[in-house]
Design a protein around this motif. Sequence first.
Motif, PDB file in Angstrom:
ATOM      1  N   LEU A  57       0.753  -1.104  -0.158  1.00  0.00           N
ATOM      2  CA  LEU A  57      -0.056   0.013  -0.152  1.00  0.00           C
ATOM      3  C   LEU A  57       0.938   1.324  -0.031  1.00  0.00           C
ATOM      4  N   ARG A  58       2.036   1.204   0.677  1.00  0.00           N
ATOM      5  CA  ARG A  58       2.892   2.301   0.741  1.00  0.00           C
ATOM      6  C   ARG A  58       3.393   2.724  -0.595  1.00  0.00           C
ATOM      7  N   ARG A  59       3.781   1.639  -1.551  1.00  0.00           N
ATOM      8  CA  ARG A  59       4.050   1.819  -2.779  1.00  0.00           C
ATOM      9  C   ARG A  59       3.129   2.333  -3.751  1.00  0.00           C
ATOM     10  N   THR A  60       1.906   1.829  -3.568  1.00  0.00           N
ATOM     11  CA  THR A  60       0.978   2.129  -4.414  1.00  0.00           C
ATOM     12  C   THR A  60       0.473   3.867  -4.058  1.00  0.00           C
ATOM     13  N   ARG A  62       2.525   5.894  -3.082  1.00  0.00           N
ATOM     14  CA  ARG A  62       3.674   6.733  -3.730  1.00  0.00           C
ATOM     15  C   ARG A  62       3.584   6.819  -5.283  1.00  0.00           C
ATOM     16  N   ASP A  63       3.071   5.580  -5.951  1.00  0.00           N
ATOM     17  CA  ASP A  63       3.140   5.610  -7.224  1.00  0.00           C
ATOM     18  C   ASP A  63       1.962   6.447  -7.755  1.00  0.00           C
ATOM     19  N   LEU A  64       1.089   6.601  -7.107  1.00  0.00           N
ATOM     20  CA  LEU A  64      -0.112   7.782  -7.265  1.00  0.00           C
ATOM     21  C   LEU A  64       0.139   9.169  -7.006  1.00  0.00           C
ATOM     22  N   GLY A  65       1.410   9.610  -6.236  1.00  0.00           N
ATOM     23  CA  GLY A  65       1.998  10.589  -6.281  1.00  0.00           C
ATOM     24  C   GLY A  65       1.485  11.303  -4.790  1.00  0.00           C
ATOM     25  N   GLY A  66       1.097  10.499  -3.960  1.00  0.00           N
ATOM     26  CA  GLY A  66       0.698  10.618  -2.448  1.00  0.00           C
ATOM     27  C   GLY A  66       1.727  10.371  -1.725  1.00  0.00           C
ATOM     28  N   THR A  67       1.550  10.927  -0.617  1.00  0.00           N
ATOM     29  CA  THR A  67       2.490  10.719   0.703  1.00  0.00           C
ATOM     30  C   THR A  67       1.906   9.459   1.511  1.00  0.00           C
ATOM     31  N   PRO A  68       2.619   8.684   1.710  1.00  0.00           N
ATOM     32  CA  PRO A  68       1.848   7.427   2.583  1.00  0.00           C
ATOM     33  C   PRO A  68       1.715   7.801   3.933  1.00  0.00           C
ATOM     34  N   GLN A  69       0.492   7.425   4.406  1.00  0.00           N
ATOM     35  CA  GLN A  69       0.102   7.691   5.810  1.00  0.00           C
ATOM     36  C   GLN A  69       1.204   7.003   6.656  1.00  0.00           C
ATOM     37  N   ALA A  70       1.690   7.700   7.608  1.00  0.00           N
ATOM     38  CA  ALA A  70       2.784   7.125   8.446  1.00  0.00           C
ATOM     39  C   ALA A  70       2.000   6.329   9.836  1.00  0.00           C
ATOM     40  N   ALA A  71       2.693   5.581  10.294  1.00  0.00           N
ATOM     41  CA  ALA A  71       2.114   4.798  11.341  1.00  0.00           C
ATOM     42  C   ALA A  71       2.494   5.541  12.373  1.00  0.00           C
ATOM     43  N   ALA A  72       1.327   5.505  13.682  1.00  0.00           N
ATOM     44  CA  ALA A  72       1.374   6.354  14.939  1.00  0.00           C
ATOM     45  C   ALA A  72       2.523   5.455  15.534  1.00  0.00           C
ATOM     46  N   ALA A  73       3.000   6.180  16.718  1.00  0.00           N
ATOM     47  CA  ALA A  73       3.807   5.642  17.607  1.00  0.00           C
ATOM     48  C   ALA A  73       3.369   4.496  18.441  1.00  0.00           C
ATOM     49  N   ALA A  74       2.123   4.512  18.897  1.00  0.00           N
ATOM     50  CA  ALA A  74       1.380   3.555  19.506  1.00  0.00           C
ATOM     51  C   ALA A  74      -0.064   3.750  19.037  1.00  0.00           C
ATOM     52  N   TYR A  75      -0.784   2.502  19.665  1.00  0.00           N
ATOM     53  CA  TYR A  75      -2.360   2.540  19.287  1.00  0.00           C
ATOM     54  C   TYR A  75      -3.097   2.037  20.364  1.00  0.00           C
ATOM     55  N   GLU A  76      -4.253   2.713  20.628  1.00  0.00           N
ATOM     56  CA  GLU A  76      -5.099   2.377  21.866  1.00  0.00           C
ATOM     57  C   GLU A  76      -6.006   0.987  21.515  1.00  0.00           C
ATOM     58  N   LEU A  77      -5.797   0.186  22.474  1.00  0.00           N
ATOM     59  CA  LEU A  77      -6.161  -1.296  22.178  1.00  0.00           C
ATOM     60  C   LEU A  77      -7.668  -1.090  22.408  1.00  0.00           C
ATOM     61  N   PRO A  78      -8.500  -1.729  21.724  1.00  0.00           N
ATOM     62  CA  PRO A  78     -10.103  -1.676  22.113  1.00  0.00           C
ATOM     63  C   PRO A  78     -10.508  -2.330  23.465  1.00  0.00           C
ATOM     64  N   PHE A  79      -9.506  -3.081  23.999  1.00  0.00           N
ATOM     65  CA  PHE A  79      -9.924  -3.615  25.370  1.00  0.00           C
ATOM     66  C   PHE A  79      -8.216  -4.255  25.941  1.00  0.00           C
ATOM     67  N   PRO A  80      -8.288  -4.348  27.431  1.00  0.00           N
ATOM     68  CA  PRO A  80      -7.005  -5.101  27.600  1.00  0.00           C
ATOM     69  C   PRO A  80      -6.740  -6.353  27.221  1.00  0.00           C
ATOM     70  N   VAL A  81      -5.528  -6.810  27.080  1.00  0.00           N
ATOM     71  CA  VAL A  81      -5.102  -8.048  26.335  1.00  0.00           C
ATOM     72  C   VAL A  81      -4.119  -8.641  27.317  1.00  0.00           C
ATOM     73  N   PRO A  82      -4.532  -9.067  28.727  1.00  0.00           N
ATOM     74  CA  PRO A  82      -3.752  -9.586  29.589  1.00  0.00           C
ATOM     75  C   PRO A  82      -3.183 -11.079  29.387  1.00  0.00           C
ATOM     76  N   ASP A  83      -3.900 -11.936  28.492  1.00  0.00           N
ATOM     77  CA  ASP A  83      -3.910 -13.337  28.320  1.00  0.00           C
ATOM     78  C   ASP A  83      -3.894 -13.720  27.077  1.00  0.00           C
ATOM     79  N   ALA A  84      -3.902 -15.157  26.617  1.00  0.00           N
ATOM     80  CA  ALA A  84      -3.990 -15.752  25.503  1.00  0.00           C
ATOM     81  C   ALA A  84      -5.545 -15.712  24.757  1.00  0.00           C
ATOM     82  N   ALA A  85      -6.605 -15.728  25.680  1.00  0.00           N
ATOM     83  CA  ALA A  85      -7.941 -15.741  25.325  1.00  0.00           C
ATOM     84  C   ALA A  85      -7.954 -14.180  24.865  1.00  0.00           C
ATOM     85  N   ALA A  86      -7.545 -13.225  25.443  1.00  0.00           N
ATOM     86  CA  ALA A  86      -7.717 -11.624  24.910  1.00  0.00           C
ATOM     87  C   ALA A  86      -7.146 -11.463  23.697  1.00  0.00           C
ATOM     88  N   ALA A  87      -5.891 -12.168  23.573  1.00  0.00           N
ATOM     89  CA  ALA A  87      -5.047 -11.951  22.311  1.00  0.00           C
ATOM     90  C   ALA A  87      -5.818 -12.680  21.124  1.00  0.00           C
TER      91      ALA A  87
END
Length: 161
Positions: A57-60, A62-87
């Motif tokens: 997607l970054r390449r696409t 760029r190929d269309l002349g756009g500046t690719p959206q940068a990744a955020a430093a971190a993302y807010e998870l929709p819920f806590p992920v303390p264990d395998a079931a939550a993962a």
Amino acid sequence: MTTTTQSHPELPALQAALAAEHAAVYGYGVVGGRIGPTRRPEAQGAYDAHRARRDALRRTVRDLGGTPQAAAAAYELPFPVPDAAAAIRLAAELEDRVAAVYADLVRAAGGTRRTEAAAALREAAVRAVRWRGSGVAFPGLVERAAAPAPPGGAGTDSDAL
């Protein structure tokens, strides 16, 4: 962006897909740290698939002349992920969210990009079923029926998963 949506009407949907892939890569980092050893290869495969889609997607953009959206430093998870079931729940949620963005890209794109977006939507839906153990009738559209559209367009907050 260096181009306008008039010259490349697919660009906003491509940027949204890129933002979703950034979030998925981040999210799978969390999944990989909490998932049990039996499902770790599955999480690694999904992580790798999202990284590959992100890079394409970054390449696409760029190929269309756009500046690719940068990744955020971190993302807010929709819920806590303390264990395998939550993962596992998080992995399914990530795939649902990616599928939704690719559904938007299928609507916005044409030709080869539409075919690629449909393939990405299908792959995300299959991964979601594997994580969740069940599917939905219309992958990528479930949350659209359950929640009102965000104000100002189809995009989402790039810092929230």
